[in-house]
Design a protein around this motif. Structure first.
Motif, PDB file in Angstrom:
ATOM      1  N   GLY B  53       0.813  -1.209   0.000  1.00  0.00           N
ATOM      2  CA  GLY B  53       0.000   0.000   0.000  1.00  0.00           C
ATOM      3  C   GLY B  53       0.846   1.259   0.000  1.00  0.00           C
ATOM      4  N   VAL B  54       1.894   1.282   0.860  1.00  0.00           N
ATOM      5  CA  VAL B  54       2.772   2.449   0.895  1.00  0.00           C
ATOM      6  C   VAL B  54       3.465   2.633  -0.446  1.00  0.00           C
ATOM      7  N   GLY B  55       3.906   1.518  -1.069  1.00  0.00           N
ATOM      8  CA  GLY B  55       4.562   1.610  -2.377  1.00  0.00           C
ATOM      9  C   GLY B  55       3.637   2.216  -3.415  1.00  0.00           C
ATOM     10  N   LEU B  56       2.362   1.794  -3.426  1.00  0.00           N
ATOM     11  CA  LEU B  56       1.426   2.325  -4.430  1.00  0.00           C
ATOM     12  C   LEU B  56       1.148   3.809  -4.198  1.00  0.00           C
ATOM     13  N   ILE B  57       0.981   4.211  -2.909  1.00  0.00           N
ATOM     14  CA  ILE B  57       0.710   5.633  -2.622  1.00  0.00           C
ATOM     15  C   ILE B  57       1.880   6.501  -3.074  1.00  0.00           C
ATOM     16  N   LEU B  58       3.118   6.027  -2.776  1.00  0.00           N
ATOM     17  CA  LEU B  58       4.278   6.829  -3.166  1.00  0.00           C
ATOM     18  C   LEU B  58       4.440   6.883  -4.679  1.00  0.00           C
ATOM     19  N   CYS B  59       4.083   5.785  -5.383  1.00  0.00           N
ATOM     20  CA  CYS B  59       4.133   5.805  -6.851  1.00  0.00           C
ATOM     21  C   CYS B  59       3.174   6.860  -7.394  1.00  0.00           C
ATOM     22  N   GLY B  60       1.963   6.909  -6.837  1.00  0.00           N
ATOM     23  CA  GLY B  60       1.007   7.907  -7.287  1.00  0.00           C
ATOM     24  C   GLY B  60       1.519   9.319  -7.078  1.00  0.00           C
ATOM     25  N   MET B  61       2.202   9.527  -5.939  1.00  0.00           N
ATOM     26  CA  MET B  61       2.751  10.850  -5.656  1.00  0.00           C
ATOM     27  C   MET B  61       3.852  11.223  -6.639  1.00  0.00           C
ATOM     28  N   GLY B  62       4.739  10.271  -6.956  1.00  0.00           N
ATOM     29  CA  GLY B  62       5.803  10.538  -7.927  1.00  0.00           C
ATOM     30  C   GLY B  62       5.252  10.856  -9.294  1.00  0.00           C
ATOM     31  N   ILE B  63       4.149  10.187  -9.684  1.00  0.00           N
ATOM     32  CA  ILE B  63       3.547  10.476 -10.987  1.00  0.00           C
ATOM     33  C   ILE B  63       2.939  11.876 -10.988  1.00  0.00           C
ATOM     34  N   TYR B  64       2.351  12.282  -9.842  1.00  0.00           N
ATOM     35  CA  TYR B  64       1.692  13.592  -9.809  1.00  0.00           C
ATOM     36  C   TYR B  64       2.696  14.730  -9.901  1.00  0.00           C
ATOM     37  N   PHE B  65       3.828  14.645  -9.123  1.00  0.00           N
ATOM     38  CA  PHE B  65       4.769  15.764  -9.133  1.00  0.00           C
ATOM     39  C   PHE B  65       5.573  15.830 -10.420  1.00  0.00           C
ATOM     40  N   ASN B  66       5.965  14.639 -10.966  1.00  0.00           N
ATOM     41  CA  ASN B  66       6.622  14.567 -12.279  1.00  0.00           C
ATOM     42  C   ASN B  66       7.918  15.369 -12.350  1.00  0.00           C
ATOM     43  N   GLN B  67       8.718  15.325 -11.261  1.00  0.00           N
ATOM     44  CA  GLN B  67      10.048  15.934 -11.295  1.00  0.00           C
ATOM     45  C   GLN B  67      11.068  14.831 -11.043  1.00  0.00           C
ATOM     46  N   PRO B  68      12.237  14.880 -11.701  1.00  0.00           N
ATOM     47  CA  PRO B  68      13.225  13.808 -11.517  1.00  0.00           C
ATOM     48  C   PRO B  68      13.758  13.703 -10.091  1.00  0.00           C
ATOM     49  N   SER B  69      13.920  14.843  -9.378  1.00  0.00           N
ATOM     50  CA  SER B  69      14.432  14.761  -8.007  1.00  0.00           C
ATOM     51  C   SER B  69      13.427  14.053  -7.103  1.00  0.00           C
TER      52      SER B  69
ATOM     53  N   HIS C  21      23.291  19.841 -20.813  1.00  0.00           N
ATOM     54  CA  HIS C  21      23.878  20.541 -21.957  1.00  0.00           C
ATOM     55  C   HIS C  21      22.956  20.671 -23.153  1.00  0.00           C
ATOM     56  N   LEU C  22      22.040  19.735 -23.375  1.00  0.00           N
ATOM     57  CA  LEU C  22      21.172  19.803 -24.546  1.00  0.00           C
ATOM     58  C   LEU C  22      19.747  20.101 -24.108  1.00  0.00           C
ATOM     59  N   GLN C  23      19.145  21.152 -24.701  1.00  0.00           N
ATOM     60  CA  GLN C  23      17.747  21.422 -24.391  1.00  0.00           C
ATOM     61  C   GLN C  23      16.862  20.896 -25.516  1.00  0.00           C
ATOM     62  N   VAL C  24      16.898  19.581 -25.728  1.00  0.00           N
ATOM     63  CA  VAL C  24      16.087  18.996 -26.796  1.00  0.00           C
ATOM     64  C   VAL C  24      14.727  18.596 -26.256  1.00  0.00           C
ATOM     65  N   LEU C  25      14.747  17.904 -25.110  1.00  0.00           N
ATOM     66  CA  LEU C  25      13.504  17.396 -24.530  1.00  0.00           C
ATOM     67  C   LEU C  25      13.120  18.237 -23.315  1.00  0.00           C
ATOM     68  N   PRO C  26      11.831  18.331 -22.958  1.00  0.00           N
ATOM     69  CA  PRO C  26      11.443  18.987 -21.695  1.00  0.00           C
ATOM     70  C   PRO C  26      11.927  18.178 -20.503  1.00  0.00           C
ATOM     71  N   TYR C  27      12.320  18.903 -19.425  1.00  0.00           N
ATOM     72  CA  TYR C  27      12.934  18.255 -18.263  1.00  0.00           C
ATOM     73  C   TYR C  27      11.844  17.845 -17.282  1.00  0.00           C
ATOM     74  N   ASN C  28      11.359  16.587 -17.390  1.00  0.00           N
ATOM     75  CA  ASN C  28      10.481  16.065 -16.326  1.00  0.00           C
ATOM     76  C   ASN C  28      10.757  14.574 -16.135  1.00  0.00           C
ATOM     77  N   ALA C  29       9.981  13.945 -15.262  1.00  0.00           N
ATOM     78  CA  ALA C  29      10.356  12.610 -14.797  1.00  0.00           C
ATOM     79  C   ALA C  29      10.271  11.569 -15.903  1.00  0.00           C
ATOM     80  N   THR C  30       9.253  11.662 -16.767  1.00  0.00           N
ATOM     81  CA  THR C  30       9.084  10.604 -17.765  1.00  0.00           C
ATOM     82  C   THR C  30      10.214  10.640 -18.783  1.00  0.00           C
ATOM     83  N   THR C  31      10.588  11.867 -19.254  1.00  0.00           N
ATOM     84  CA  THR C  31      11.680  11.922 -20.229  1.00  0.00           C
ATOM     85  C   THR C  31      13.000  11.520 -19.588  1.00  0.00           C
ATOM     86  N   ALA C  32      13.202  11.894 -18.291  1.00  0.00           N
ATOM     87  CA  ALA C  32      14.454  11.549 -17.631  1.00  0.00           C
ATOM     88  C   ALA C  32      14.601  10.039 -17.496  1.00  0.00           C
ATOM     89  N   SER C  33      13.518   9.362 -17.054  1.00  0.00           N
ATOM     90  CA  SER C  33      13.632   7.906 -16.920  1.00  0.00           C
ATOM     91  C   SER C  33      13.722   7.250 -18.287  1.00  0.00           C
TER      92      SER C  33
END
Lengths: 87, 139, 164
Positions: B53-69, C21-33
């Motif tokens: 359950g915790v894994g699924l909730i955190l996955c949903g959160m990662g999809i919502y924010f959509n930032q690599p960090s 260094h390259l601004q080809v793709l937008p920087y978000n989680a799906t493109t990064a992964s």
């Protein structure tokens, strides 16, 4: 709409906390209480994650990292203490 | 134009589906924690449901924010939970067996006797050694 | 294992430099992964030159991972059904599972996977590393041998293939 979904999720997790607390109170043996403590920490991590999504504040996720670390440490130390006292 | 609106809506829908699935697993896990009759059944059935359950909730959160960090932090929490949960379960279960927590009356415990024989042998040996040590130290 | 970690680090640094260094793709989680996995799977065939057994083992590791996820989801749904309906259909049992694995890493992996699958819990390991004691639910008609055969055929065979 999305807001209401998150509110429903937080309410359900609070109900989970209440049920876990009941098992913590009536648990017949000490390992039962350690197990419910484990579930308690998991519930709180879930609540923090949903709250971070509700307020759009990404900083709360650090709290969840630290909490998952300390929850593991807590349950391990309780179990180790039990093993020492049983001998 | 149309793509922009679609992306936000799709992200929110996927995220809320993940979060509702995780919350459902955790609700079922805590109902089971109240209902099940025996410590071992609770232990082997419940804590893993909470982990999923915790894994699924955190996955949903990662999809919502959509930032690599954010994605890296979420992956760190999930992998840490999935590594430490079986270790804690193993230690608590082993402590419970050694403390003779009783089983449910329908449990098939024919092969438990073999295990108890081994641990009893260990315990028979260890108090003797402790007694020997006690005798030796005053001398 | 070393090659696997090295490839992950190389793919991570490559994805970081790509977005710096390259601004080809937008920087978000799906493109990064996406960039990360592209680099990772492009590095996989090159291991044929310097580490041939890694080339063979990566598909088996992915197979083991997906089998494990499938087992976890199925067992969770089974237990959810048992919790919601009023009568218990489970028949718990305490098993002594003889191991053919002799490796420490393999035994640890097997015990963790058994513990993470709902409905089974690895309790203890005998001191000569020959027998793993497991507590399981859902043993039909007291057929202990069939349950042991299922665990040995499902998890242990794949781990043996992965390690040797």
């Amino acid at each position: 709409m999305f807001h209401y979904t998150l509110m429903i999720a937080i309410a359900a997790l609070s109900a989970c906390l209440v049920m876990t607390a009941i098992r913590f109170a009536i648990g017949p043996t000490l390992p039962d209480r350690v197990t419910s403590f484990d579930l308690f920490v998991a519930n709180v991590i879930g609540i923090i994650a949903i709250y971070a999504e509700l307020t759009d504040n990404a900083n709360y996720i650090d709290v969840a990292i630290i909490l998952s670390l300390f929850g593991f440490l807590g349950s391990i130390s309780f179990a180790y203490y039990l093993m020492k006292t049983s001998r | 134009m149309l793509e922009n609106i679609d992306m936000l809506l799709v992200k929110e829908i996927i995220s809320s589906v993940f979060i509702l699935a995780g919350v459902a697993f955790m609700l079922i896990a805590s109902i089971g924690l109240l209902r099940f009759p025996d410590f071992y059944i609770r232990m082997s059935a419940i804590t893993k449901g909470a982990t999923l359950g915790v894994g699924l909730i955190l996955c949903g959160m990662g999809i919502y924010f959509n930032q690599p960090s954010m994605l890296l932090k979420v992956i760190a929490i999930i992998s840490f939970t999935f590594i430490t949960a079986p270790v804690a379960a193993h230690v608590i279960g082993r402590t419970a067996v050694q403390n003779r927590i009783p089983f449910w009356h329908k449990t098939n415990t024919t092969e438990l006797q073999d295990y108890l024989k081994h641990t009893l042998l260990e315990e028979k040996v260890s108090p003797d050694e402790a007694a020997d040590n006690n005798h030796h130290t005053p001398e | 294992m070393k090659t696997f970690l090295l490839h992950i680090i190389i793919a991570f640094v490559a994805a970081y430099q790509f977005f710096l260094h390259l601004q080809v793709l937008p920087y978000n989680a799906t493109t990064a992964s996406g960039v990360f996995f592209t680099v990772f799977f492009l590095l996989w065939p090159t291991s044929l030159l310097y580490h041939p057994s890694y080339f063979r083992k990566l598909p088996k590791a992915i197979n083991l991972f997906f089998f494990f996820v499938k087992e976890v989801l199925l067992a969770n749904l089974k237990i959810a059904y048992d919790i919601i309906t009023p009568n218990y259909i489970m028949r718990p049992a305490f098993l002594a599972l003889p191991l053919t694995l002799k490796d420490d890493v393999g035994i640890t992996l097997l015990a963790c996977m058994i513990s993470l699958t709902p409905g089974s819990l690895s309790v203890d390991l005998r001191e000569d590393k020959g027998v793993l004691y497991v507590h399981t639910l859902y043993v039909k008609n007291n057929e202990l041998e069939q349950m042991k055969k299922f665990i040995k055929h499902g998890f242990e065979r794949r781990i043996i293939e992965l390690i040797t």
